[in-house]
Structure formats: structure tokens, C-alpha cells
Write a protein that holds these residues in place. Structure first.
Motif, PDB file in Angstrom:
ATOM      1  N   LEU A  71      -9.942  -2.116  -2.451  1.00 29.52           N
ATOM      2  CA  LEU A  71      -8.835  -3.015  -2.753  1.00 29.52           C
ATOM      3  C   LEU A  71      -9.285  -4.050  -3.788  1.00 29.52           C
ATOM      4  O   LEU A  71     -10.061  -4.957  -3.476  1.00 29.52           O
ATOM      5  CB  LEU A  71      -8.364  -3.705  -1.474  1.00 29.52           C
ATOM      6  CG  LEU A  71      -8.052  -2.769  -0.297  1.00 29.52           C
ATOM      7  CD1 LEU A  71      -7.745  -3.568   0.965  1.00 29.52           C
ATOM      8  CD2 LEU A  71      -6.906  -1.825  -0.649  1.00 29.52           C
TER       9      LEU A  71
ATOM     10  N   LEU B 166      -3.368   1.944   6.572  1.00 28.66           N
ATOM     11  CA  LEU B 166      -4.551   2.664   6.114  1.00 28.66           C
ATOM     12  C   LEU B 166      -5.125   3.554   7.211  1.00 28.66           C
ATOM     13  O   LEU B 166      -5.548   4.685   6.947  1.00 28.66           O
ATOM     14  CB  LEU B 166      -5.610   1.684   5.608  1.00 28.66           C
ATOM     15  CG  LEU B 166      -5.283   0.968   4.303  1.00 28.66           C
ATOM     16  CD1 LEU B 166      -6.355  -0.060   3.972  1.00 28.66           C
ATOM     17  CD2 LEU B 166      -5.105   1.948   3.154  1.00 28.66           C
TER      18      LEU B 166
ATOM     19  N   LYS C 178       1.209   3.441  -3.098  1.00 29.44           N
ATOM     20  CA  LYS C 178      -0.025   3.836  -3.780  1.00 29.44           C
ATOM     21  C   LYS C 178      -0.433   5.249  -3.369  1.00 29.44           C
ATOM     22  O   LYS C 178      -0.070   5.740  -2.304  1.00 29.44           O
ATOM     23  CB  LYS C 178      -1.162   2.861  -3.425  1.00 29.44           C
ATOM     24  CG  LYS C 178      -0.916   1.425  -3.879  1.00 29.44           C
ATOM     25  CD  LYS C 178      -1.041   1.294  -5.372  1.00 29.44           C
ATOM     26  CE  LYS C 178      -0.962  -0.154  -5.823  1.00 29.44           C
ATOM     27  NZ  LYS C 178      -1.195  -0.287  -7.254  1.00 29.44           N
TER      28      LYS C 178
ATOM     29  N   LEU D 213       0.801  -1.227   0.000  1.00 27.84           N
ATOM     30  CA  LEU D 213       0.000   0.000   0.000  1.00 27.84           C
ATOM     31  C   LEU D 213       0.830   1.271   0.000  1.00 27.84           C
ATOM     32  O   LEU D 213       0.380   2.310  -0.478  1.00 27.84           O
ATOM     33  CB  LEU D 213      -0.928  -0.001   1.218  1.00 27.84           C
ATOM     34  CG  LEU D 213      -1.953  -1.133   1.264  1.00 27.84           C
ATOM     35  CD1 LEU D 213      -2.632  -1.180   2.622  1.00 27.84           C
ATOM     36  CD2 LEU D 213      -2.974  -0.967   0.151  1.00 27.84           C
TER      37      LEU D 213
ATOM     38  N   GLY E 186      -1.249  -3.794   6.922  1.00 28.83           N
ATOM     39  CA  GLY E 186      -1.985  -3.021   5.924  1.00 28.83           C
ATOM     40  C   GLY E 186      -3.071  -2.180   6.566  1.00 28.83           C
ATOM     41  O   GLY E 186      -3.275  -1.017   6.199  1.00 28.83           O
TER      42      GLY E 186
END
Length: 192
Positions: free
Chosen positions: A86, A111, A76, A73, A107
Motif C-alpha cells: 500500500l 484483503l 484495484k 481497495l 480494508g
């Protein structure tokens, strides 16, 4: 978890046709509430109607084999105050499998640090047999919405507007939700 349909009335015995459906609230595309994984957590009442329409980014993670980590991630383009969807190889499968691609604890932590509004994934679970369910708990404890069961196979990576409309079922730990992605919000509104 498939819904069960039962005909309550039909035209052989009545002048109307009526069907009853019985389903788990985590069937198909659905929104998890904090109550799903956090004792005494909020139910569907925590959903804010202002979040029905949100900026959204679809991330193409179809090359990930097992679990989505911070490493996947971090490269990105993720903005705060938006939804992140996702897209994985899960969207190419028509059957349910227990070895689906999921979001790992690292992850989820990544986030959460990005201050996103919500995260969606194209599997019926955002995590897979993680002891203590850390992915759910990290996200839900921060008020981050979780949508599971999306179908993103034909959706290219990019920016969209997300329209999500969950059923308002009192005291629910999860609810079916209709999710639409819109390229141009102004064009969409003008078409109504």
C-alpha cells in the motif's frame, strides 16, 4: 524508535573496531508476527522460507487522506496468493507522525477475503490507535504477513516480485526485514 549504537571496542584500546546496536524489533522496515497482537500467537517461526520470493502488487493510494477502506481497495486489481503493498502519502514524509495513513478494519477484512499472502504499508504501523487492534488481528489470525515501514515514494503502481528476508531472531514478535522489489525476476536471477 531509533537504534542506539555503542562502540564496544575501538582502535584506541584494541586492534579491532566493534559496535553494538540496541533496537526495538519494530524499528524501520519490519515484519510483524502473530505474537505481536495475539496472545500465545506464533513468533517468527511461523515465517515460511518458501515465501521469501512472492508475486507482488503495489497499489497507489496516495490520494487517501486518513484510512484505507474496502471502498479504496475494491476497485484495484488484487490477486490471491500474492503480496499487496500500500503506497500512500506516508512515503513522502521523512519524519514520524502520529496521523499517518493506515489500513482500516474494513480494508483488512477485504484483503483477507482476497486470500493474499501478505500486506505491506509505508508507515511504521498498519493501523493507528484502533481499540483492540482489529486490523492486525484480522490479518495475522489468517496467516497474512504484515510488513510495516516500507518506503515506496519512487515505486509506480504495478506488478513486481517481492524479495523479503527477515532476521531469524528466535521467539520474536517482530523482526527487521530487508525488502526488495524486482521488475523482471528472470533478469534479476541472470544478473547474479
Amino acid at each position: 524508535m531509533k537504534p542506539v549504537f555503542s562502540v564496544v571496542q575501538d582502535f584506541l584500546s584494541s586492534d579491532v573496531h566493534q559496535t553494538k546496536v540496541t533496537l526495538d524489533l519494530h524499528t524501520g522496515t519490519h515484519l510483524d508476527t502473530p505474537l505481536h497482537m495475539i496472545e500465545n500467537g506464533d513468533d517468527i517461526e511461523y515465517f515460511n522460507l518458501e515465501d521469501v520470493i512472492s508475486k507482488c502488487t503495489v497499489l497507489d493510494l496516495t490520494g487517501v487522506d486518513d484510512k484505507i477502506t474496502e471502498t479504496h481497495l475494491s476497485g484495484k486489481n488484487i490477486s490471491s496468493n500474492e503480496f499487496v503493498l500500500l503506497k500512500t502519502e506516508n512515503s513522502t514524509r521523512d519524519d514520524f507522525t502520529t496521523d499517518f495513513v493506515f489500513l482500516s478494519e474494513t480494508g483488512a477484512e477485504y484483503l483477507a477475503r482476497q486470500n493474499i499472502t501478505g500486506v505491506g504499508i509505508d508507515s511504521l504501523g498498519i493501523e493507528r490507535n484502533q481499540p483492540g487492534h482489529p486490523t492486525h488481528k484480522i490479518l495475522l489470525s489468517k496467516g497474512i504477513y504484515i510488513i510495516e515501514g516500507l518506503r515506496l515514494e519512487d515505486v509506480p503502481e504495478g506488478n513486481y516480485y517481492l524479495l523479503m528476508v527477515p532476521l531469524n531472531i528466535k521467539h520474536a514478535d517482530g523482526v527487521p526485514v530487508r525488502v526488495l522489489l524486482i521488475d523482471e525476476l528472470k533478469s534479476f536471477i541472470n544478473s547474479l
